[in-house]
Structures are given as C-alpha cells and as structure tokens.
Design a protein around this motif. Sequence first.
Motif, short mmCIF file in Angstrom:
data_model
loop_
_atom_site.label_atom_id
_atom_site.label_comp_id
_atom_site.label_asym_id
_atom_site.label_seq_id
_atom_site.Cartn_x
_atom_site.Cartn_y
_atom_site.Cartn_z
N UNK A 1 -3.20 -0.53 -0.02
CA UNK A 1 -3.09 0.45 -1.25
C UNK A 1 -3.39 1.31 -0.97
N UNK A 2 -2.99 2.60 -0.59
CA UNK A 2 -3.92 3.84 -0.05
C UNK A 2 -4.09 4.53 -1.75
N UNK A 3 -4.75 4.83 -2.02
CA UNK A 3 -4.56 5.79 -3.03
C UNK A 3 -5.68 6.90 -2.71
N UNK A 4 -3.82 8.38 -2.97
CA UNK A 4 -4.00 9.25 -2.89
C UNK A 4 -4.03 8.87 -1.05
N UNK B 1 1.23 -10.95 -3.22
CA UNK B 1 1.26 -9.99 -2.51
C UNK B 1 -1.19 -10.74 -3.04
N UNK B 2 -2.02 -10.32 -1.72
CA UNK B 2 -3.31 -10.41 -2.10
C UNK B 2 -3.91 -8.56 -1.81
N UNK B 3 -3.44 -7.56 -2.51
CA UNK B 3 -3.62 -6.23 -2.15
C UNK B 3 -5.04 -6.10 -2.37
N UNK B 4 -5.13 -4.94 -1.70
CA UNK B 4 -7.22 -4.29 -1.57
C UNK B 4 -6.69 -2.93 -0.94
N UNK B 5 -7.25 -2.29 -1.96
CA UNK B 5 -6.83 -0.84 -1.69
C UNK B 5 -8.23 0.30 -1.65
N UNK C 1 -2.48 5.94 -11.95
CA UNK C 1 -1.61 5.07 -12.60
C UNK C 1 -0.92 4.35 -12.05
N UNK C 2 0.26 5.06 -10.69
CA UNK C 2 1.49 4.29 -10.19
C UNK C 2 0.43 3.50 -8.95
N UNK C 3 -0.88 3.69 -8.18
CA UNK C 3 -1.36 3.03 -7.56
C UNK C 3 -1.63 1.75 -8.75
N UNK C 4 -2.74 1.69 -9.36
CA UNK C 4 -2.53 0.12 -9.96
C UNK C 4 -1.43 -0.33 -10.71
N UNK C 5 -0.05 0.12 -10.88
CA UNK C 5 0.72 -0.91 -11.10
C UNK C 5 1.78 -1.20 -10.16
N UNK C 6 0.84 -0.38 -8.88
CA UNK C 6 1.46 -0.84 -7.69
C UNK C 6 0.51 -2.42 -7.07
N UNK C 7 -0.59 -2.15 -7.53
CA UNK C 7 -1.56 -3.30 -7.06
C UNK C 7 -0.74 -4.01 -8.13
N UNK D 1 -3.21 -4.04 10.49
CA UNK D 1 -2.14 -5.89 10.93
C UNK D 1 -1.49 -6.01 10.08
N UNK D 2 -2.15 -5.52 8.46
CA UNK D 2 -1.23 -5.87 7.48
C UNK D 2 -0.46 -4.47 7.06
N UNK D 3 0.66 -4.84 6.29
CA UNK D 3 1.31 -4.08 5.91
C UNK D 3 0.59 -2.59 4.73
N UNK D 4 0.91 -1.52 4.65
CA UNK D 4 0.18 -0.21 4.17
C UNK D 4 1.26 0.62 3.32
N UNK D 5 0.32 0.66 2.21
CA UNK D 5 1.53 1.59 1.29
C UNK D 5 0.50 2.83 0.61
N UNK D 6 0.61 3.82 0.57
CA UNK D 6 0.50 5.42 0.82
C UNK D 6 0.75 5.65 -0.80
#
Length: 367
Positions: A153-156, A85-89, A71-77, A53-58
């Motif tokens: 945000x999906x790591x891998x 934004x209020x991200x979760x991983x 490191x890219x995931x951390x930078x994105x968050x 129900x919320x946007x997803x970044x892979x």
Amino acid sequence: MTMGRGATLLQRQWQTGGWLSTLLRPLSCLTGLAIRLRRRAHAQGWRKTWRAPVPVVVVGNVYVGGTGKTPVTIAVVRALRERGWRPGVISRGYGVKIGPAPRSGRGTLSADDFGDEPALIAQETQVPVAVHPQRPLAGKALLARWPDVDVIVCDDGLQHLPLGRDVEIAVDDERGVGNGLLLPAGPLREPPARLDTVDAIVTNRSMHATSDSAAGAALGVPYRSDMRLTPSRYVNLVSGESLSAADFMARYGATPLAAAAGIGQPERFFSMLRHAGLNLVQTLPLPDHYAYHGSPFDSLQAEGVLITAKDAVKCAGLGDERLWTVHADTAFSRPALFDWLDVRLRAAAAQRRQRHTQPPPPPGKVD
C-alpha cells in the motif's frame, strides 16, 4: 502560528479564481506540459516503471495536501489484514532527508527519521513501512526485509509513475477540484480528468456535510464512497491514560479545552471535536507537517489541549501533561469498498501467478 496572508489569499483563489490565480496561469501551463511529457515518457517506455511481484494499491490525491490520504491508507491496511492479506506500506517520507538508501521499520518509528505520516501509519497498523522518494526503491527494500508481505500500500504516490500499480484510490474532500487549475494557479497536481482514470474515489466529508457522492452509486469505475472521521479514543501523551470517547466526554465535556493541529486542514479537526460536543475555547492551526522543535502550546491557557495522532508522534518529548491525542475512527458510507478492493487484488495476484507459471515460448519463436 498561522498561515500567512499570501497563502490564505492563494487558498481562496484556488477555490474561486481571481487576479492572483490569473497571474499564475502561465506557470500552470508549464506544470501541464511537464505532466504530459512525464506521462508520455513512461507510456513510450523511455522511462522505466517498476512492477512489484505483489499487488500494489496507491492512495493519493490530485488536490494538493490535506484531503485525508493517511486515514484512508490506515483503513485500507486494516481492512486488508482482516481479509487475510499481509500488507506493507511505502511512502515518500515527506520532510525527511532519506539519503540514497531507503529506510524501513515497523512499530514505533521516529518521525524525524521516517516522516510523521509513515511513523503514524506504522504505529497505528503495526505493519512494515519503508520510505524513500523513489517509491520503487522503498518497495524493493520492504520486500527484501519482509518477504512475507503480499500486498504493498503506497501512501501518496498517485503521480509517481515509476511505481506500477494495480489499484488507484483517490481521496478528495468538499473542495472538489477547486478552480480546476493546475499548480500554482490552482490546487491540482494533475488535471481534473485524472479522476476519471482512477479505480475508486473516497470523499472526506465533515460531519455536518450532506453526502452526494456515494448514495446509491453503482459499482463501477470509479468506485465511490464517502468517509467521515469521529473521535473514538483520547490518550494522554505523558501519562498514557486512555479514555473512550464517552468517558472523555463524561470527564471533560464541560471543561474549557484547546485544540491544535499541524495538518493540511486544521479546521476540519476542530469541527470534528465541536461536533462531538467538546467545549473548545482556543484553537491553534499550525502548518502541515509542523516540526515541533519547540512547544507552540505555551499561549494556550486551557486545562487540556487536544492534538491529532499525526502531531502526537512528534510531541512526545515536549512533556506537556495537558496534551491528549485524539484517535479517530474512519466510517465509510460504502464499507463494501474493501470487499471490492479485496476482489481486485486477488485477481491481480492471480494474474501474477499465471504469468510466473506460463512456460517459455518454443526455441526460435519470437513472442
């Protein structure tokens, strides 16, 4: 402890080809068939894809392991939080037996329970994290426990088709696509053409490498940027003392040091430290996701031992006062990458709101 000769030979042939790669080609054909069948099953609706129900970044890769996804995931968050934004991983939790129920948490998490990369992400970003091999289950658990999360945000997970996504960011490095072959004859999880379908490509480059992917690149698909990692802070794993890069150099710049890394490309870490001017007299490359059930540092005679942040989440219990965690900053050749990502995600969120508020069709009318 280092990589065995067979693995080293295979790594070389993944780049240039050779007899072993040729011998393994029939197995790569089977990999390709499995990929096509899996994609067809999702395209035809035979297998379900979960749309959050919320946007997803892979954030993922096609080259197996060691490109710099975390490191890219951390930078994105961090960038998303800066933009409101209020991200979760979510993550697979590599190397950990999760069981049927996802695990979730935030802050300081156990690498034994969550995996080293999710534990590192939670520590570095302080956002909620959920892990399970089935990423949709992890996503549902994340949103159930933290309903204020408004982007995942999906790591891998680039190849994890049950998870629907709005933006795909592929991370590669100077190895490119190697010999261009699928596993096991080559290093690729998917064919090289898969990179033509992602939304952005981030190339992880060493400090001495020249940039050729991002300079002057036009906005479009894929959006391209280089990234480089530079030491920013050194923290003693026992005392907790924290030194800036400049202060660490002033104190230890002339001291013979050792470095160890249990990551996909240990030499990249060692090269970063040498480029920073540190005097490395010993290096200890360890297998990726090394468990540290015992200390591998006894053979190192240096006064200080530098380790990655990913290794540090598993080394706290070793009690070795020589260990210093190297925290690195991620610099992007095109920082506007995150403004572009913000725009994409806001458009995706608006589409969800529009679908949610659309009136149902009139009775008797089939949509």
